[in-house]
Design a protein around this motif. Structure first.
Motif, mmCIF file in Angstrom:
data_model
loop_
_atom_site.group_PDB
_atom_site.id
_atom_site.type_symbol
_atom_site.label_atom_id
_atom_site.label_comp_id
_atom_site.label_asym_id
_atom_site.label_seq_id
_atom_site.Cartn_x
_atom_site.Cartn_y
_atom_site.Cartn_z
ATOM 1 N N VAL A 25 2.280 -10.931 4.272
ATOM 2 C CA VAL A 25 2.042 -9.771 3.416
ATOM 3 C C VAL A 25 1.897 -10.228 1.975
ATOM 4 O O VAL A 25 2.614 -11.125 1.520
ATOM 5 C CB VAL A 25 3.224 -8.773 3.518
ATOM 6 C CG1 VAL A 25 3.080 -7.651 2.503
ATOM 7 C CG2 VAL A 25 3.335 -8.224 4.931
ATOM 8 N N ARG A 26 0.996 -9.621 1.250
ATOM 9 C CA ARG A 26 0.945 -9.752 -0.213
ATOM 10 C C ARG A 26 1.480 -8.451 -0.814
ATOM 11 O O ARG A 26 0.973 -7.376 -0.489
ATOM 12 C CB ARG A 26 -0.485 -10.004 -0.706
ATOM 13 C CG ARG A 26 -1.008 -11.386 -0.372
ATOM 14 C CD ARG A 26 -2.356 -11.638 -1.035
ATOM 15 N NE ARG A 26 -2.877 -12.959 -0.677
ATOM 16 C CZ ARG A 26 -2.571 -14.080 -1.316
ATOM 17 N NH1 ARG A 26 -1.761 -14.025 -2.366
ATOM 18 N NH2 ARG A 26 -3.070 -15.230 -0.937
ATOM 19 N N GLY A 27 2.494 -8.576 -1.653
ATOM 20 C CA GLY A 27 3.069 -7.391 -2.266
ATOM 21 C C GLY A 27 4.473 -7.123 -1.780
ATOM 22 O O GLY A 27 5.314 -8.017 -1.755
ATOM 23 N N ASP A 28 4.736 -5.898 -1.360
ATOM 24 C CA ASP A 28 6.071 -5.428 -0.998
ATOM 25 C C ASP A 28 6.237 -5.482 0.521
ATOM 26 O O ASP A 28 5.602 -4.713 1.251
ATOM 27 C CB ASP A 28 6.256 -3.996 -1.505
ATOM 28 C CG ASP A 28 7.668 -3.476 -1.334
ATOM 29 O OD1 ASP A 28 8.348 -3.868 -0.371
ATOM 30 O OD2 ASP A 28 8.098 -2.659 -2.174
ATOM 31 N N LEU A 29 7.106 -6.386 1.008
ATOM 32 C CA LEU A 29 7.296 -6.546 2.452
ATOM 33 C C LEU A 29 7.822 -5.266 3.085
ATOM 34 O O LEU A 29 7.334 -4.839 4.143
ATOM 35 C CB LEU A 29 8.264 -7.703 2.720
ATOM 36 C CG LEU A 29 8.675 -7.909 4.184
ATOM 37 C CD1 LEU A 29 7.473 -8.259 5.039
ATOM 38 C CD2 LEU A 29 9.749 -8.986 4.296
ATOM 39 N N THR A 31 0.055 -3.777 -2.339
ATOM 40 C CA THR A 31 0.522 -4.374 -1.090
ATOM 41 C C THR A 31 -0.576 -4.346 -0.035
ATOM 42 O O THR A 31 -1.258 -3.336 0.136
ATOM 43 C CB THR A 31 1.772 -3.645 -0.566
ATOM 44 O OG1 THR A 31 2.802 -3.721 -1.553
ATOM 45 C CG2 THR A 31 2.269 -4.270 0.725
ATOM 46 N N ARG A 32 -0.691 -5.472 0.675
ATOM 47 C CA ARG A 32 -1.745 -5.607 1.680
ATOM 48 C C ARG A 32 -1.263 -6.498 2.818
ATOM 49 O O ARG A 32 -0.635 -7.538 2.593
ATOM 50 C CB ARG A 32 -3.001 -6.206 1.041
ATOM 51 C CG ARG A 32 -4.179 -6.401 1.974
ATOM 52 C CD ARG A 32 -5.376 -6.957 1.239
ATOM 53 N NE ARG A 32 -6.490 -7.232 2.129
ATOM 54 C CZ ARG A 32 -7.369 -6.322 2.531
ATOM 55 N NH1 ARG A 32 -7.256 -5.082 2.099
ATOM 56 N NH2 ARG A 32 -8.357 -6.651 3.344
ATOM 57 N N LEU A 33 -1.554 -6.093 4.045
ATOM 58 C CA LEU A 33 -1.290 -6.932 5.214
ATOM 59 C C LEU A 33 -2.335 -8.035 5.270
ATOM 60 O O LEU A 33 -3.532 -7.775 5.103
ATOM 61 C CB LEU A 33 -1.366 -6.104 6.500
ATOM 62 C CG LEU A 33 -0.358 -4.970 6.667
ATOM 63 C CD1 LEU A 33 -0.740 -4.108 7.868
ATOM 64 C CD2 LEU A 33 1.037 -5.541 6.854
ATOM 65 N N CYS A 34 -1.890 -9.264 5.499
ATOM 66 C CA CYS A 34 -2.824 -10.392 5.559
ATOM 67 C C CYS A 34 -3.050 -10.894 6.979
ATOM 68 O O CYS A 34 -4.187 -11.158 7.383
ATOM 69 C CB CYS A 34 -2.297 -11.543 4.698
ATOM 70 S SG CYS A 34 -2.135 -11.153 2.951
#
Length: 385
Positions: free
Chosen positions: A204-208, A184-187
């Motif tokens: 977000v990419r991954g788990d919100l 998970t990463r903040l974009c």
């Protein structure tokens, strides 16, 4: 000019463009999955509370049925699944104040929850098949192709007259660490003001859920949240889990539609537009904008991507645009490329002309665009996003 509004239950289209990666308006049945972790010893309390909720939700329009399941391996783990004719009636119910009040008793017996929502794409025999009656709601006609990014927003209001102070606080903080975990990463975080309403959109990419928790735990973010507390119209105490839970439940502004014209352009400018709906018209207004955003299929359109967020009568559209928002046709910028949708917008916007009045045109569209434009407070991209 007058038009006959399309019923809110009518699907957006039976042949969605492959550019549409997210929508709640295609008429597909919705499956909602709620994963629940119950405190040890609170299983009976949880079951009794659920029974009260179930007796109510059975009467909610659009609800088809549900199941409550308990893990065969861990008695603390429960699963609630429900099926709905389509996404809009579920979203209307789950964002209502009535729902906020009804689920409050659950919080004393539940350690953690996770909600997942899915359109039904394929199925075997439906229970209604044996009765000779057709199931209500359709199937998603084809899989949508996404870009791996989850889009969500939060919105709240501040006391009138404090907007400049709040904007300064919200713009002046160090960006949190973008990496949440291995998956998970903040974009990107974009924050806007319209009058005294704040909208914070995140990608977000991954788990919100993991990303939201990660952000909330960062010292720089907590300091900003505490600093704006005195200016909020809705009181909250972030040190009180119940107060924080209710505030963020009411602040949630889900993305109901996303469309993109293709590859992102790093030089594109991000804008947000606010469309205050007349009471009870928010979902239909959001659907109208979703229908108009098919203009992103046009390679000549200045709109590269568009996301519609909606909760109750708050409707916000986030757009990435080539050049400036004022450079092209204001109807296209507003997401209303044809006259019929402009005419219906007139009947749905709070403070606009009534159904028997002329639709917005010419200079009125420019004024509508200017009135809808939200003020950018900050727009931050994580490195490499």
């Amino acid at each position: 000019m007058t038009t006959t509004p399309t019923p809110a239950s009518e699907p957006l289209t039976r042949q969605l463009s492959h550019h549409v990666s997210q929508t709640v308006f295609d008429g597909s049945r919705l499956r909602v999955v709620l994963l629940v972790e119950v405190y040890d010893g609170a299983q009976q309390q949880f079951l009794e509370t659920y029974e009260q909720l179930r007796s109510h939700v059975e009467s909610v329009p659009g609800h088809l049925g549900e199941q409550l399941c308990q893990s065969i391996e861990n008695p603390s783990q429960w699963l609630i699944t429900s099926e709905w004719e389509s996404a809009p009636p579920f979203l209307n119910w789950v964002s209502s104040e009535e729902h906020v009040r009804m689920v409050k008793p659950l919080h004393s017996c539940v350690r953690d929850t996770r909600s997942l929502r899915f359109h039904v794409v394929r199925e075997t025999a439906h229970p209604a098949a044996g009765t000779g009656s057709a199931p209500r709601g359709g199937l998603q006609t084809s899989p949508r192709i996404g870009d791996g990014v989850i889009r969500h927003a939060l919105t709240f209001t501040v006391k009138p007259g404090t907007e400049d102070t709040v904007a300064e606080i919200l713009a002046d903080y160090a960006s949190p660490e973008p990496r949440v975990d291995d998956t998970t990463r903040l974009c990107r975080t974009s924050l806007f003001l319209h009058g005294n309403r704040v909208v914070r959109a995140i990608e977000v990419r991954g788990d919100l859920l993991a990303a939201l928790r990660h952000v909330a735990e960062q010292p720089e973010v907590r300091a900003v949240e505490e600093a704006i507390n005195p200016y909020l119209e809705q009181d909250r105490d972030l040190g009180d889990p119940e107060s924080a839970r209710v505030f963020y439940t009411r602040a949630a502004l889900p993305a109901v539609h996303h469309v993109t014209a293709g590859e992102p352009d790093p030089a594109a400018r991000r804008h947000a537009l606010s469309y205050p709906a007349r009471p009870g018209c928010g979902m239909r207004l959001a659907q109208l904008l979703a229908e108009g955003d098919a203009a992103a299929d046009d390679p000549r359109s200045p709109v590269l991507c568009s996301t519609v967020f909606q909760r109750d009568d708050v409707v916000v559209r986030l757009v990435d645009v080539r050049g400036d928002l004022d450079d092209g046709d204001p109807a296209v910028a507003l997401g209303l490329a044809d006259a019929g949708r402009v005419a219906e917008l007139t009947t749905l916007l709070d403070g606009a002309a009534g159904a028997d009045e002329p639709a917005l045109a010419g200079g009125e569209l420019l004024r509508a665009l200017e009135g809808a434009r939200m003020d950018l407070v900050t727009d931050r991209r994580a490195p490499g996003a």
